[in-house]
Design a protein around this motif. Structure first.
Motif, PDB file in Angstrom:
ATOM      1  N   THR A 187       0.913  -1.284  -0.126  1.00 17.78           N
ATOM      2  CA  THR A 187       0.136  -0.043   0.117  1.00 17.78           C
ATOM      3  C   THR A 187       0.851   1.191  -0.020  1.00 17.78           C
ATOM      4  O   THR A 187       0.313   2.223  -0.464  1.00 17.78           O
ATOM      5  CB  THR A 187      -0.852   0.146   1.312  1.00 17.78           C
ATOM      6  N   HIS A 188       2.274   0.890   0.581  1.00 21.00           N
ATOM      7  CA  HIS A 188       2.803   2.297   0.613  1.00 21.00           C
ATOM      8  C   HIS A 188       4.412   1.817   0.485  1.00 21.00           C
ATOM      9  O   HIS A 188       4.910   0.699   1.149  1.00 21.00           O
ATOM     10  CB  HIS A 188       2.782   3.118   1.814  1.00 21.00           C
ATOM     11  N   ILE A 189       5.340   2.494  -0.158  1.00 19.92           N
ATOM     12  CA  ILE A 189       6.812   2.244  -0.312  1.00 19.92           C
ATOM     13  C   ILE A 189       7.525   3.493  -0.507  1.00 19.92           C
ATOM     14  O   ILE A 189       7.008   4.330  -1.139  1.00 19.92           O
ATOM     15  CB  ILE A 189       7.241   1.274  -1.525  1.00 19.92           C
ATOM     16  N   GLU A 190       8.568   3.747   0.147  1.00 22.14           N
ATOM     17  CA  GLU A 190       9.428   4.865   0.070  1.00 22.14           C
ATOM     18  C   GLU A 190      10.905   4.250   0.299  1.00 22.14           C
ATOM     19  O   GLU A 190      11.123   3.341   1.057  1.00 22.14           O
ATOM     20  CB  GLU A 190       8.930   5.735   1.104  1.00 22.14           C
ATOM     21  N   ARG A 191      11.705   5.067  -0.193  1.00 18.92           N
ATOM     22  CA  ARG A 191      12.966   4.914  -0.208  1.00 18.92           C
ATOM     23  C   ARG A 191      14.019   6.003  -0.265  1.00 18.92           C
ATOM     24  O   ARG A 191      13.583   7.241  -0.428  1.00 18.92           O
ATOM     25  CB  ARG A 191      13.740   4.078  -1.336  1.00 18.92           C
ATOM     26  N   THR A 192      14.941   6.313   0.582  1.00 18.76           N
ATOM     27  CA  THR A 192      15.934   7.267   0.851  1.00 18.76           C
ATOM     28  C   THR A 192      17.484   6.912   0.015  1.00 18.76           C
ATOM     29  O   THR A 192      17.864   6.054   0.680  1.00 18.76           O
ATOM     30  CB  THR A 192      16.289   7.878   2.185  1.00 18.76           C
ATOM     31  N   VAL A 193      17.856   7.844  -0.651  1.00 20.67           N
ATOM     32  CA  VAL A 193      19.373   7.455  -1.288  1.00 20.67           C
ATOM     33  C   VAL A 193      20.043   8.822  -1.080  1.00 20.67           C
ATOM     34  O   VAL A 193      19.790   9.920  -0.820  1.00 20.67           O
ATOM     35  CB  VAL A 193      19.106   6.926  -2.520  1.00 20.67           C
ATOM     36  N   PRO A 194      21.385   8.599  -0.967  1.00 20.42           N
ATOM     37  CA  PRO A 194      22.505   9.798  -1.009  1.00 20.42           C
ATOM     38  C   PRO A 194      22.181  10.484  -2.244  1.00 20.42           C
ATOM     39  O   PRO A 194      21.979   9.798  -3.471  1.00 20.42           O
ATOM     40  CB  PRO A 194      23.641   9.026  -0.679  1.00 20.42           C
ATOM     41  N   ASN A 195      22.039  11.839  -2.315  1.00 21.75           N
ATOM     42  CA  ASN A 195      21.783  12.435  -3.625  1.00 21.75           C
ATOM     43  C   ASN A 195      22.592  13.680  -3.623  1.00 21.75           C
ATOM     44  O   ASN A 195      21.803  14.719  -3.668  1.00 21.75           O
ATOM     45  CB  ASN A 195      20.155  12.705  -3.438  1.00 21.75           C
ATOM     46  N   PRO A 196      23.538  13.479  -3.853  1.00 18.34           N
ATOM     47  CA  PRO A 196      24.641  14.827  -3.760  1.00 18.34           C
ATOM     48  C   PRO A 196      24.324  15.807  -5.050  1.00 18.34           C
ATOM     49  O   PRO A 196      23.980  15.227  -6.097  1.00 18.34           O
ATOM     50  CB  PRO A 196      26.081  14.144  -4.156  1.00 18.34           C
ATOM     51  N   VAL A 197      24.308  17.095  -4.690  1.00 15.57           N
ATOM     52  CA  VAL A 197      24.322  18.059  -5.884  1.00 15.57           C
ATOM     53  C   VAL A 197      25.603  18.826  -5.951  1.00 15.57           C
ATOM     54  O   VAL A 197      25.898  19.455  -5.014  1.00 15.57           O
ATOM     55  CB  VAL A 197      22.972  19.013  -5.428  1.00 15.57           C
ATOM     56  N   GLY A 198      26.270  18.513  -6.985  1.00 17.16           N
ATOM     57  CA  GLY A 198      27.414  19.266  -7.282  1.00 17.16           C
ATOM     58  C   GLY A 198      28.515  18.745  -6.043  1.00 17.16           C
ATOM     59  O   GLY A 198      28.643  17.533  -5.882  1.00 17.16           O
ATOM     60  N   LYS A 199      28.757  19.767  -5.408  1.00 18.58           N
ATOM     61  CA  LYS A 199      30.137  19.222  -4.178  1.00 18.58           C
ATOM     62  C   LYS A 199      29.366  19.203  -3.190  1.00 18.58           C
ATOM     63  O   LYS A 199      29.947  18.705  -1.961  1.00 18.58           O
ATOM     64  CB  LYS A 199      31.073  20.368  -4.300  1.00 18.58           C
ATOM     65  N   GLN A 201      27.653  16.941  -0.560  1.00 13.82           N
ATOM     66  CA  GLN A 201      27.319  15.611  -0.304  1.00 13.82           C
ATOM     67  C   GLN A 201      26.291  15.457   0.542  1.00 13.82           C
ATOM     68  O   GLN A 201      26.013  14.151   0.876  1.00 13.82           O
ATOM     69  CB  GLN A 201      28.741  14.924  -0.005  1.00 13.82           C
ATOM     70  N   ALA A 202      25.656  16.304   1.193  1.00 12.10           N
ATOM     71  CA  ALA A 202      24.804  16.352   2.319  1.00 12.10           C
ATOM     72  C   ALA A 202      23.482  16.072   1.909  1.00 12.10           C
ATOM     73  O   ALA A 202      22.361  15.781   2.564  1.00 12.10           O
ATOM     74  CB  ALA A 202      24.883  17.391   3.255  1.00 12.10           C
ATOM     75  N   VAL A 203      23.059  16.302   0.563  1.00 15.00           N
ATOM     76  CA  VAL A 203      21.578  16.385   0.123  1.00 15.00           C
ATOM     77  C   VAL A 203      21.170  14.609  -0.148  1.00 15.00           C
ATOM     78  O   VAL A 203      21.915  13.714  -0.459  1.00 15.00           O
ATOM     79  CB  VAL A 203      21.674  16.769  -1.192  1.00 15.00           C
ATOM     80  N   ARG A 204      19.896  14.443   0.389  1.00 19.75           N
ATOM     81  CA  ARG A 204      19.495  13.115   0.348  1.00 19.75           C
ATOM     82  C   ARG A 204      18.088  13.330  -0.409  1.00 19.75           C
ATOM     83  O   ARG A 204      17.409  14.024  -0.262  1.00 19.75           O
ATOM     84  CB  ARG A 204      19.216  12.420   1.762  1.00 19.75           C
ATOM     85  N   GLY A 205      18.078  12.081  -1.235  1.00 19.29           N
ATOM     86  CA  GLY A 205      16.657  12.282  -1.945  1.00 19.29           C
ATOM     87  C   GLY A 205      15.713  11.018  -1.486  1.00 19.29           C
ATOM     88  O   GLY A 205      15.952   9.747  -1.336  1.00 19.29           O
ATOM     89  N   THR A 206      14.506  11.563  -1.238  1.00 19.54           N
ATOM     90  CA  THR A 206      13.372  10.320  -0.620  1.00 19.54           C
ATOM     91  C   THR A 206      12.424  10.381  -1.704  1.00 19.54           C
ATOM     92  O   THR A 206      11.869  11.450  -2.302  1.00 19.54           O
ATOM     93  CB  THR A 206      12.814  10.864   0.754  1.00 19.54           C
ATOM     94  N   ALA A 207      11.770   9.188  -1.913  1.00 20.83           N
ATOM     95  CA  ALA A 207      10.648   9.204  -2.970  1.00 20.83           C
ATOM     96  C   ALA A 207       9.535   8.133  -2.549  1.00 20.83           C
ATOM     97  O   ALA A 207      10.058   7.111  -1.834  1.00 20.83           O
ATOM     98  CB  ALA A 207      11.218   8.538  -4.444  1.00 20.83           C
ATOM     99  N   SER A 208       8.316   8.288  -2.317  1.00 22.35           N
ATOM    100  CA  SER A 208       7.423   7.381  -1.992  1.00 22.35           C
ATOM    101  C   SER A 208       6.264   7.196  -2.884  1.00 22.35           C
ATOM    102  O   SER A 208       5.956   8.198  -3.871  1.00 22.35           O
ATOM    103  CB  SER A 208       6.834   7.908  -0.675  1.00 22.35           C
ATOM    104  N   VAL A 209       5.681   5.960  -2.870  1.00 22.34           N
ATOM    105  CA  VAL A 209       4.388   5.671  -3.658  1.00 22.34           C
ATOM    106  C   VAL A 209       3.223   5.072  -2.775  1.00 22.34           C
ATOM    107  O   VAL A 209       3.618   4.118  -2.040  1.00 22.34           O
ATOM    108  CB  VAL A 209       4.811   4.537  -4.713  1.00 22.34           C
ATOM    109  N   ASP A 210       2.248   5.665  -2.908  1.00 14.32           N
ATOM    110  CA  ASP A 210       0.994   5.003  -2.324  1.00 14.32           C
ATOM    111  C   ASP A 210       0.108   4.294  -3.417  1.00 14.32           C
ATOM    112  O   ASP A 210      -0.012   4.507  -4.622  1.00 14.32           O
ATOM    113  CB  ASP A 210       0.206   5.933  -1.793  1.00 14.32           C
TER     114      ASP A 210
END
Length: 271
Positions: A187-199, A201-210
């Motif tokens: 019914t729901h799934i989400e994942r989070t990954v390291p998502n660097p933008v340029g230099k 490195q602290a950015v993380r990206g999360t995506a979820s689907v219902d």
């Protein structure tokens, strides 16, 4: 050296720790059974869901210091079509109807953030049989689940990173999914990954689907109702957020009409 002699030399703390480590490596039979049902549902979806269309409403945002900096809204006709290739892969595309309330007129779609794969890869990448070796799965007791549901977490295995099935899994990937316990449908799934933008490195990206059940051609399929993707804001990088809502599902199929031919003998004869 005999085992009894070795155990005698180990401290009680070490014995407890070693025993716990051994237990942690043992698969949970109940969890393995649940995962098998989920994986079977995922494979069935991949092989049997027909090509379809649905309405898509997108809101794409750029955010700075918690305040909205830029926003684009899109109305589109979203299409998922089964490829004619031997693997029958699902291909996603959209026909843009309007941007920010105005007819698109063939304009290039330019959004602060875009996302794809919610239909074709959200489950297959993390909950298919061929990716089972890529993750460690555990029951999630951190937050209460709704009645009739159960939650689980997954973490990418460092030891499996070089396995052929796991090379596309980013190191550090973590996630969570919730299932309907009666059907073992997600019914729901989400994942989070390291998502660097340029230099940065602290950015993380999360995506979820219902997901919710949808009837297509007399059969029920669990399809996305909402897809959300966002990145974290850091001192160097703004945050971005993508939200898509899906409705009005219907099967995509070409139709044709065969008209009866008229015999020459039935034509009016000249006088």
């Amino acid at each position: 050296m005999r085992l009894s002699s070795l155990l005698a030399r180990l401290s009680p703390v070490c014995l407890v720790g070693c025993f716990a480590a051994v237990l942690a490596q043992q698969p949970d039979p109940a969890l393995e059974q649940i995962l098998s049902r989920i994986e079977a549902n995922t494979e069935q979806y991949k092989s049997t869901v027909p090509s379809f269309l649905c309405d898509e409403h997108i809101t794409s945002q750029e955010i700075h210091d918690g305040q909205l900096k830029h926003e684009t809204t899109v109305e589109a006709l979203f299409r998922v079509a089964r490829s004619p290739s031997p693997d029958g892969a699902l291909e996603e595309s959209r026909e843009v109807k309007s941007i920010n309330g105005k007819s698109s007129s063939g304009k290039k779609l330019d959004m602060p953030i875009s996302f794809r794969g919610g239909f074709s890869g959200a489950l297959a990448k993390f909950l298919s049989a061929d990716r089972h070796e890529c993750f460690d799965y555990q029951s999630d007791r951190s937050s209460p689940a709704s009645p009739g549901t159960e939650a689980f977490t997954f973490t990418a295995r460092e030891s499996a990173a070089k396995q052929p099935a796991c090379v596309s899994i980013q190191p550090g990937t973590t996630g969570k999914f919730v299932i309907d316990t009666a059907s073992a449908q997600v019914t729901h799934i989400e994942r989070t990954v390291p998502n660097p933008v340029g230099k940065d490195q602290a950015v993380r990206g999360t995506a979820s689907v219902d997901f919710a059940p949808v009837t297509l051609n007399g059969r029920s399929f669990w399809l996305p109702t909402t897809v959300i993707a966002f990145t974290t804001e850091t001192p160097k990088t703004n945050a971005f957020r993508f939200t898509a809502k899906y409705s009005n599902y219907h099967r995509f199929a070409a139709s044709s009409t065969i008209l009866p031919t008229t015999s020459d003998t039935a034509q009016p004869q000249p006088r």
